[in-house]
Design a protein around this motif. Sequence first.
Motif, PDB file in Angstrom:
ATOM      1  N   HIS A 266       4.549  -9.831 -12.813  1.00 57.39           N
ATOM      2  CA  HIS A 266       3.840  -8.953 -12.804  1.00 57.39           C
ATOM      3  C   HIS A 266       2.656  -9.203 -11.674  1.00 57.39           C
ATOM      4  CE1 HIS A 266       0.568  -6.390 -14.527  1.00 57.39           C
ATOM      5  NE2 HIS A 266      -0.185  -7.258 -14.578  1.00 57.39           N
ATOM      6  N   PHE A 267       2.178 -10.316 -11.479  1.00 60.50           N
ATOM      7  CA  PHE A 267       1.077 -10.321 -10.388  1.00 60.50           C
ATOM      8  C   PHE A 267       1.743 -10.972  -9.060  1.00 60.50           C
ATOM      9  CE2 PHE A 267       0.996 -15.145  -9.914  1.00 60.50           C
ATOM     10  CZ  PHE A 267       1.564 -15.436 -11.041  1.00 60.50           C
ATOM     11  N   VAL A 268       3.222 -10.965  -9.081  1.00 68.03           N
ATOM     12  CA  VAL A 268       3.503 -11.499  -7.597  1.00 68.03           C
ATOM     13  C   VAL A 268       3.204 -10.798  -6.535  1.00 68.03           C
ATOM     14  CG1 VAL A 268       5.945 -10.412  -7.884  1.00 68.03           C
ATOM     15  CG2 VAL A 268       5.821 -12.604  -6.811  1.00 68.03           C
ATOM     16  N   HIS A 269       3.122  -9.439  -6.678  1.00 63.32           N
ATOM     17  CA  HIS A 269       3.175  -8.745  -5.002  1.00 63.32           C
ATOM     18  C   HIS A 269       1.678  -8.925  -4.814  1.00 63.32           C
ATOM     19  CE1 HIS A 269       6.632  -6.611  -6.640  1.00 63.32           C
ATOM     20  NE2 HIS A 269       6.830  -6.698  -5.720  1.00 63.32           N
ATOM     21  N   GLU A 270       0.560  -8.651  -5.564  1.00 61.29           N
ATOM     22  CA  GLU A 270      -1.000  -8.913  -5.181  1.00 61.29           C
ATOM     23  C   GLU A 270      -0.737 -10.410  -4.879  1.00 61.29           C
ATOM     24  OE1 GLU A 270      -3.436  -7.948  -8.455  1.00 61.29           O
ATOM     25  OE2 GLU A 270      -3.128  -5.677  -8.386  1.00 61.29           O
ATOM     26  N   ASN A 271      -0.441 -11.459  -5.486  1.00 59.52           N
ATOM     27  CA  ASN A 271      -0.520 -12.854  -5.225  1.00 59.52           C
ATOM     28  C   ASN A 271       0.125 -12.947  -3.792  1.00 59.52           C
ATOM     29  OD1 ASN A 271      -1.919 -14.848  -6.620  1.00 59.52           O
ATOM     30  ND2 ASN A 271       0.119 -16.136  -6.863  1.00 59.52           N
ATOM     31  N   ARG A 272       1.243 -12.570  -3.691  1.00 58.46           N
ATOM     32  CA  ARG A 272       2.010 -12.741  -2.349  1.00 58.46           C
ATOM     33  C   ARG A 272       1.236 -12.140  -1.151  1.00 58.46           C
ATOM     34  NH1 ARG A 272       8.224 -11.783  -4.068  1.00 58.46           N
ATOM     35  NH2 ARG A 272       8.493 -13.927  -4.783  1.00 58.46           N
ATOM     36  N   ILE A 273       0.713 -10.903  -1.272  1.00 54.34           N
ATOM     37  CA  ILE A 273      -0.006 -10.457  -0.116  1.00 54.34           C
ATOM     38  C   ILE A 273      -1.254 -11.272   0.008  1.00 54.34           C
ATOM     39  CG2 ILE A 273      -1.470  -8.558  -1.367  1.00 54.34           C
ATOM     40  CD1 ILE A 273       0.334  -8.173   1.932  1.00 54.34           C
ATOM     41  N   GLU A 320       1.676 -12.838  17.535  1.00 50.09           N
ATOM     42  CA  GLU A 320       2.353 -12.578  16.263  1.00 50.09           C
ATOM     43  C   GLU A 320       1.340 -12.422  15.412  1.00 50.09           C
ATOM     44  OE1 GLU A 320       5.491 -14.486  13.115  1.00 50.09           O
ATOM     45  OE2 GLU A 320       5.269 -15.415  15.274  1.00 50.09           O
ATOM     46  N   ALA A 321       0.272 -13.304  15.385  1.00 51.84           N
ATOM     47  CA  ALA A 321      -0.836 -13.027  14.402  1.00 51.84           C
ATOM     48  C   ALA A 321      -1.533 -11.577  14.428  1.00 51.84           C
ATOM     49  CB  ALA A 321      -2.041 -14.183  14.622  1.00 51.84           C
ATOM     50  N   ALA A 322      -1.721 -11.102  15.530  1.00 48.63           N
ATOM     51  CA  ALA A 322      -1.936  -9.980  15.677  1.00 48.63           C
ATOM     52  C   ALA A 322      -1.153  -8.831  15.111  1.00 48.63           C
ATOM     53  CB  ALA A 322      -2.323  -9.416  17.191  1.00 48.63           C
ATOM     54  N   LEU A 327       0.271  -5.515   9.816  1.00 50.69           N
ATOM     55  CA  LEU A 327       1.295  -5.278   8.773  1.00 50.69           C
ATOM     56  C   LEU A 327       0.604  -5.668   7.228  1.00 50.69           C
ATOM     57  CD1 LEU A 327       4.133  -4.395   7.814  1.00 50.69           C
ATOM     58  CD2 LEU A 327       4.936  -6.834   8.314  1.00 50.69           C
ATOM     59  N   ILE A 328      -0.032  -6.749   7.322  1.00 53.43           N
ATOM     60  CA  ILE A 328      -0.595  -7.175   5.897  1.00 53.43           C
ATOM     61  C   ILE A 328      -1.790  -6.186   5.587  1.00 53.43           C
ATOM     62  CG2 ILE A 328      -2.182  -8.876   5.100  1.00 53.43           C
ATOM     63  CD1 ILE A 328      -0.580 -11.075   6.798  1.00 53.43           C
ATOM     64  N   ARG A 329      -2.254  -5.592   6.479  1.00 49.24           N
ATOM     65  CA  ARG A 329      -3.490  -4.674   5.947  1.00 49.24           C
ATOM     66  C   ARG A 329      -2.841  -3.564   5.572  1.00 49.24           C
ATOM     67  NH1 ARG A 329      -8.485  -6.333  10.108  1.00 49.24           N
ATOM     68  NH2 ARG A 329      -8.589  -8.343   9.343  1.00 49.24           N
ATOM     69  N   VAL A 347       5.921  -6.424   1.099  1.00 44.19           N
ATOM     70  CA  VAL A 347       5.045  -7.390   0.738  1.00 44.19           C
ATOM     71  C   VAL A 347       5.973  -8.689   1.105  1.00 44.19           C
ATOM     72  CG1 VAL A 347       4.269  -8.800  -1.273  1.00 44.19           C
ATOM     73  CG2 VAL A 347       3.890  -6.311  -1.221  1.00 44.19           C
ATOM     74  N   ALA A 348       7.192  -8.818   0.950  1.00 46.85           N
ATOM     75  CA  ALA A 348       8.041  -9.779   1.230  1.00 46.85           C
ATOM     76  C   ALA A 348       8.107 -10.208   2.737  1.00 46.85           C
ATOM     77  CB  ALA A 348       9.633  -9.616   0.762  1.00 46.85           C
ATOM     78  N   MET A 349       8.038  -9.128   3.502  1.00 47.50           N
ATOM     79  CA  MET A 349       8.161  -9.395   4.990  1.00 47.50           C
ATOM     80  C   MET A 349       6.756 -10.142   5.359  1.00 47.50           C
ATOM     81  SD  MET A 349       9.066  -5.520   6.776  1.00 47.50           S
ATOM     82  CE  MET A 349      10.555  -5.068   6.494  1.00 47.50           C
ATOM     83  N   CYS A 350       5.666  -9.608   4.711  1.00 42.58           N
ATOM     84  CA  CYS A 350       4.138 -10.248   5.253  1.00 42.58           C
ATOM     85  C   CYS A 350       4.038 -11.798   4.535  1.00 42.58           C
ATOM     86  CB  CYS A 350       3.241  -9.473   4.488  1.00 42.58           C
ATOM     87  SG  CYS A 350       2.879  -7.705   4.873  1.00 42.58           S
TER      88      CYS A 350
END
Length: 414
Positions: A266-273, A320-322, A327-329, A347-350
């Motif tokens: 349930h919360f895995v996507h919000e938690n992972r991002i 890479e951070a830039a 991608l994260i945002r 989400v998995a990529m991020c």
Amino acid sequence: MDFSIPTEIQTTLDDLDAFIESEILPLQHADDNMRFFDHRREWARTDFDHDGVPREEWEELLREMRRRADAAGWLRLALPEEFGGRAASNLEMAIIREHLAHRGLGLHNDLQNESSIVGNFPTVLMMRDFGTPAQIAEWMPGFLDGTRRLAFGLTEPNHGSDATYLETTAVKDGDEWIINGMKRWNTGVHHATHDIIFARTSGDDGSPVGITAFLVPLADPGFVVEHYWWTFNMPSDHGEVSLTDVRVGDDAVFGRVDHGLELAQHFVHENRIRQAASSLGAAQHCIDEAVAYANQRVTWGKKLSINQGIQFPLVELHTEAAMLRQLIRETAWRLDQQHHMEVTHQVAMCNYRANRLACDAADRAMQTCGGMGYSRHMPFEHIYRHHRRYRITEGAEEIQMRKVAQHLFGFGRK
């Protein structure tokens, strides 16, 4: 397209910084509380004589931080309004998490204990979406005031990522369920009141259907914390739990019978991002600290930073951070616009790239700063030890890469 931080979110960041300066930093520096953040941190936080769990003084300081953050309206920022929050978006939370981690080690945000002035509260959302009205009425106040605390009992000695092969069972006996089995890596069980125990109630090994979640009180005589696992990242609150003929009623069933894995997902996507954003912030902190050191360190009569051997590895990490930041945002923004399963691969990529970046940046910062970087007088070993676990927990990076591959190659599609 506008890639700048929205004005209202930038205002939130500025207000958070002001709160940290006025309320949190004075607390951090009071009464030798700096022992929890300077070179003494691992020893100050860990009760080595009692299974390596967190010391009570450390957890009391975290409680006071959360109390102040809650009083100021920050702790519940991500929660819905009915629970005292402001329903912050995934984009806002990603930017906040990166910002707080970028500030470096401090009482405002210490992810070793998953502690932050802006809380995550996954159990609140799980209860809201899966609890019965009676459970919500009973549990929700306790979640918010700290009198009800949940550990998470999914992993077993013989099963981790293969969660559909659980050996723990729950058998119906009249109005009760009898639970037997073992659980490993029960994070937070040292101070939990209950444990979410996932057990097979029907079906065959390998089937995601047939697993049920139960709210099991730790006070049950058949519930035993056998020992705590000492880890690379101390203190450790990961218990090994045995359940022997533990009896619970139907009111302990959390969510739908036979569909307990819905809660785990349930919360895995919000938690992972959010985790990815924190790893990015920690990585950028390591990069910035290494650059600052290289600019002031003089060797052979010249600044260390004049050497391309010093510059280029940090340039690679900074680049890479830039790229990862965008991608994260974007992914967090899409989570706010679309069904979460439509962006699960992003989400998995991020997540897996950001967690790896944090480790790479901490390692390079150690190398750049030499002996001082390797010492506990700089933050890099602490950041490395913590973020290294993220490459395993919350879905190992190989599991997340498989999710990306499924999307890329079309495996598993109906």
